[in-house]
Design a protein around this motif. Structure first.
Motif, PDB file in Angstrom:
ATOM      1  N   SER A   1       2.273 -33.413  -1.430  1.00  0.00           N
ATOM      2  CA  SER A   1       2.149 -32.723  -1.577  1.00  0.00           C
ATOM      3  C   SER A   1       1.418 -32.088  -2.755  1.00  0.00           C
ATOM      4  O   SER A   1       0.133 -31.101  -3.095  1.00  0.00           O
ATOM      5  CB  SER A   1       3.486 -31.453  -1.910  1.00  0.00           C
ATOM      6  OG  SER A   1       4.202 -32.217  -3.213  1.00  0.00           O
TER       7      SER A   1
ATOM      8  N   HIS B   1       2.668 -23.020  -7.220  1.00  0.00           N
ATOM      9  CA  HIS B   1       3.870 -22.309  -5.699  1.00  0.00           C
ATOM     10  C   HIS B   1       3.211 -22.941  -5.035  1.00  0.00           C
ATOM     11  O   HIS B   1       4.395 -23.052  -3.941  1.00  0.00           O
ATOM     12  CB  HIS B   1       3.918 -20.386  -6.472  1.00  0.00           C
ATOM     13  CG  HIS B   1       5.021 -19.791  -7.087  1.00  0.00           C
ATOM     14  ND1 HIS B   1       6.270 -20.183  -7.023  1.00  0.00           N
ATOM     15  CD2 HIS B   1       4.758 -19.710  -9.025  1.00  0.00           C
ATOM     16  CE1 HIS B   1       6.971 -19.919  -8.296  1.00  0.00           C
ATOM     17  NE2 HIS B   1       5.544 -19.867  -9.684  1.00  0.00           N
ATOM     18  N   ALA B   2       1.942 -23.004  -4.711  1.00  0.00           N
ATOM     19  CA  ALA B   2       1.586 -23.565  -3.598  1.00  0.00           C
ATOM     20  C   ALA B   2       1.979 -24.870  -3.259  1.00  0.00           C
ATOM     21  O   ALA B   2       2.426 -25.142  -2.562  1.00  0.00           O
ATOM     22  CB  ALA B   2       0.026 -23.342  -3.033  1.00  0.00           C
TER      23      ALA B   2
ATOM     24  N   SER C   1      11.815 -30.979   3.413  1.00  0.00           N
ATOM     25  CA  SER C   1      12.715 -30.952   4.445  1.00  0.00           C
ATOM     26  C   SER C   1      12.147 -31.456   6.243  1.00  0.00           C
ATOM     27  O   SER C   1      13.579 -32.295   6.906  1.00  0.00           O
ATOM     28  CB  SER C   1      12.071 -28.896   4.878  1.00  0.00           C
ATOM     29  OG  SER C   1      12.287 -28.361   4.774  1.00  0.00           O
TER      30      SER C   1
ATOM     31  N   ARG D   1       5.592 -24.997  -2.250  1.00  0.00           N
ATOM     32  CA  ARG D   1       5.619 -25.184  -0.920  1.00  0.00           C
ATOM     33  C   ARG D   1       5.813 -26.030  -0.103  1.00  0.00           C
ATOM     34  O   ARG D   1       6.353 -26.432   1.321  1.00  0.00           O
ATOM     35  CB  ARG D   1       4.759 -23.661  -0.686  1.00  0.00           C
ATOM     36  CG  ARG D   1       5.644 -22.490  -0.902  1.00  0.00           C
ATOM     37  CD  ARG D   1       5.076 -20.862  -0.215  1.00  0.00           C
ATOM     38  NE  ARG D   1       3.790 -21.283  -0.799  1.00  0.00           N
ATOM     39  CZ  ARG D   1       2.976 -19.950  -1.719  1.00  0.00           C
ATOM     40  NH1 ARG D   1       3.968 -19.553  -2.680  1.00  0.00           N
ATOM     41  NH2 ARG D   1       1.913 -20.650  -1.647  1.00  0.00           N
ATOM     42  N   ARG D   2       4.886 -26.871   0.101  1.00  0.00           N
ATOM     43  CA  ARG D   2       4.389 -28.185   0.480  1.00  0.00           C
ATOM     44  C   ARG D   2       4.661 -29.321   0.065  1.00  0.00           C
ATOM     45  O   ARG D   2       5.659 -29.753   0.802  1.00  0.00           O
ATOM     46  CB  ARG D   2       2.656 -28.401   0.071  1.00  0.00           C
ATOM     47  CG  ARG D   2       1.336 -27.840   0.202  1.00  0.00           C
ATOM     48  CD  ARG D   2       0.476 -28.280  -0.017  1.00  0.00           C
ATOM     49  NE  ARG D   2       0.105 -28.797  -1.232  1.00  0.00           N
ATOM     50  CZ  ARG D   2      -0.619 -27.801  -2.148  1.00  0.00           C
ATOM     51  NH1 ARG D   2      -1.299 -26.733  -1.939  1.00  0.00           N
ATOM     52  NH2 ARG D   2      -1.056 -28.580  -3.667  1.00  0.00           N
TER      53      ARG D   2
ATOM     54  N   SER E   1       8.109 -28.236  -0.447  1.00  0.00           N
ATOM     55  CA  SER E   1       9.421 -28.062   0.041  1.00  0.00           C
ATOM     56  C   SER E   1       9.572 -28.167   1.469  1.00  0.00           C
ATOM     57  O   SER E   1       9.976 -28.848   1.928  1.00  0.00           O
ATOM     58  CB  SER E   1       9.596 -26.812  -0.526  1.00  0.00           C
ATOM     59  OG  SER E   1      11.004 -26.171   0.752  1.00  0.00           O
ATOM     60  N   ALA E   2       8.825 -27.995   1.827  1.00  0.00           N
ATOM     61  CA  ALA E   2       8.388 -28.575   3.389  1.00  0.00           C
ATOM     62  C   ALA E   2       8.749 -29.556   3.738  1.00  0.00           C
ATOM     63  O   ALA E   2       8.708 -30.441   4.801  1.00  0.00           O
ATOM     64  CB  ALA E   2       6.662 -28.268   3.974  1.00  0.00           C
TER      65      ALA E   2
ATOM     66  N   SER F   1      14.576 -25.535  -2.330  1.00  0.00           N
ATOM     67  CA  SER F   1      12.254 -24.722  -2.553  1.00  0.00           C
ATOM     68  C   SER F   1      12.406 -25.305  -4.215  1.00  0.00           C
ATOM     69  O   SER F   1      10.786 -25.075  -4.185  1.00  0.00           O
ATOM     70  CB  SER F   1      13.084 -22.940  -2.339  1.00  0.00           C
ATOM     71  OG  SER F   1      13.499 -22.723  -3.610  1.00  0.00           O
ATOM     72  N   ASP F   2      13.076 -26.100  -5.005  1.00  0.00           N
ATOM     73  CA  ASP F   2      12.209 -26.011  -5.857  1.00  0.00           C
ATOM     74  C   ASP F   2      12.760 -27.606  -6.765  1.00  0.00           C
ATOM     75  O   ASP F   2      13.802 -27.928  -5.989  1.00  0.00           O
ATOM     76  CB  ASP F   2      13.033 -24.828  -7.322  1.00  0.00           C
ATOM     77  CG  ASP F   2      12.693 -24.991  -8.557  1.00  0.00           C
ATOM     78  OD1 ASP F   2      13.334 -25.653  -8.951  1.00  0.00           O
ATOM     79  OD2 ASP F   2      12.403 -24.058  -8.817  1.00  0.00           O
TER      80      ASP F   2
END
Length: 348
Positions: free
Chosen positions: A269, A199-200, A210, A203-204, A206-207, A217-218
């Motif tokens: 990531s 999950h961490a 962006s 998140r990296r 997804s950032a 997010s997935d």
């Protein structure tokens, strides 16, 4: 990724109930969450899966080189059935949909682990190769001709019988000998997608996405959105009977840009490195804890396959020639372990 799968729409229809049937004892489900850090990305999804302990078990029946029951595949069973029926020359173009397999021995570059391969992303994007091509997302052709094709009527009837024989065999093995494989498949998948380090990494990812102008997010949903745009996957609310349109040049350009951003962010990531490292740990733990049950299941599967070959002439005499194409859909696909019905196992 873990799609053991069945013929077209239905051979895996018994997969969920199979997990609670009278298969080998087990499973042992207590595992330890791994600490993997920031491992390097694999060279390819195929390379990552080749080193994983569970891959041969989940490939059983789908790949002829799984190392457990080489050659004892549904493809081989179909060919033997058509030969026993007297129409072996039509085994490769029987008029029923192909048996799909989109995982394990036939991995795709993209999934919940992101997009593996920046060069491949720039060249192909999310375009799925032709089914049966053996490339990412391909299938195993077990008859690829159009439904009601031009082969002789008697050969079509034989193909219908063989379709039903293989469906019955697949459902029986999932409900009995390979129920341990189906159960562990779901346990492993549930643990991977709920893992904290995964999950961490997501998140990296997804950032990073962006910053590239793509908001998701997935990684699995992101590639699904791209395939919906290309007409390779039905969008929510889309009529399943409407023919897919050809993507425009602008859509092709957009999906390539999406794939390249995905691949670059997957690297920065460490998403794929983390995903496969986590999965490798869970697979090793589950296989080790359940080795005896797995070995028993494989022995019984091989015996059942041999019995099916031996009794094929008798089965052809008693099986309907009308293919059971309208069975229930599987309760969940194992493309990246999403849609799982099983709870996550306990952790120590």
């Amino acid at each position: 990724m873990r799609i053991r799968t069945g013929w077209c729409l239905l051979i895996c229809a018994a997969a969920l109930t199979a997990c609670t049937a009278n298969g080998p004892k087990g499973p042992a489900a207590t595992v330890t969450a791994p600490a993997v850090g920031r491992p390097p990305a694999p060279a390819s999804v195929a390379a990552a899966m080749a080193s994983e302990a569970f891959t041969p078990y989940a490939a059983l029946g789908a790949a002829d080189n799984d190392g457990l029951a080489p050659g004892d595949t549904y493809d081989a069973l179909h060919t033997a059935c058509m030969q026993d029926a007297g129409y072996g020359q039509y085994a490769s173009d029987a008029p029923f949909p192909e048996r799909e397999n989109r995982g394990l021995g036939f991995p795709q570059a993209y999934g919940p682990w992101g997009y593996v391969g920046t060069a491949l992303a720039a060249e192909e994007g999310f375009n799925a190769p032709e089914a049966g091509s053996g490339g990412p997302g391909g299938g195993i052709p077990v008859g690829g001709g159009p439904l009601g094709g031009s082969i002789p009527t008697a050969a079509q009837a034989a193909a219908g019988k063989c379709f039903n024989i293989l469906e019955n065999f697949n459902n029986a093995t999932l409900a009995r000998y390979l129920s341990i494989v189906e159960t562990l498949n779901n346990y492993i998948g549930a643990d991977v997608i709920n893992d904290g380090e995964f999950h961490a990494a997501m998140r990296r990812w997804s950032a990073c996405m962006s910053k590239q102008g793509f908001h998701s997010s997935d990684a699995n949903n992101f590639e699904q959105q791209a395939q919906e745009m290309l007409g390779q996957r039905l969008a929510p609310g889309q009529n399943p009977n409407s023919p897919p349109g050809q993507p425009t040049a602008a859509q092709q350009k957009q999906q390539i840009a999406m794939a390249v951003a995905d691949a670059n962010c997957t690297l920065s990531s460490d998403l794929s490195g983390v995903y496969f490292a986590v999965q490798t740990s869970y697979e090793k733990q589950f296989v080790s804890a359940n080795q005896q049950a797995l070995n028993a299941g494989i022995r019984e599967y091989k015996a059942a396959f041999a019995h099916e070959i031996k009794t094929m002439p008798a089965l052809l005499q008693t099986t309907s020639a009308t293919p059971n194409l309208l069975g229930p859909r599987p309760p969940g696909h194992r493309g990246g372990h999403h849609g799982l019905a099983k709870p996550s196992p306990s952790h120590s």
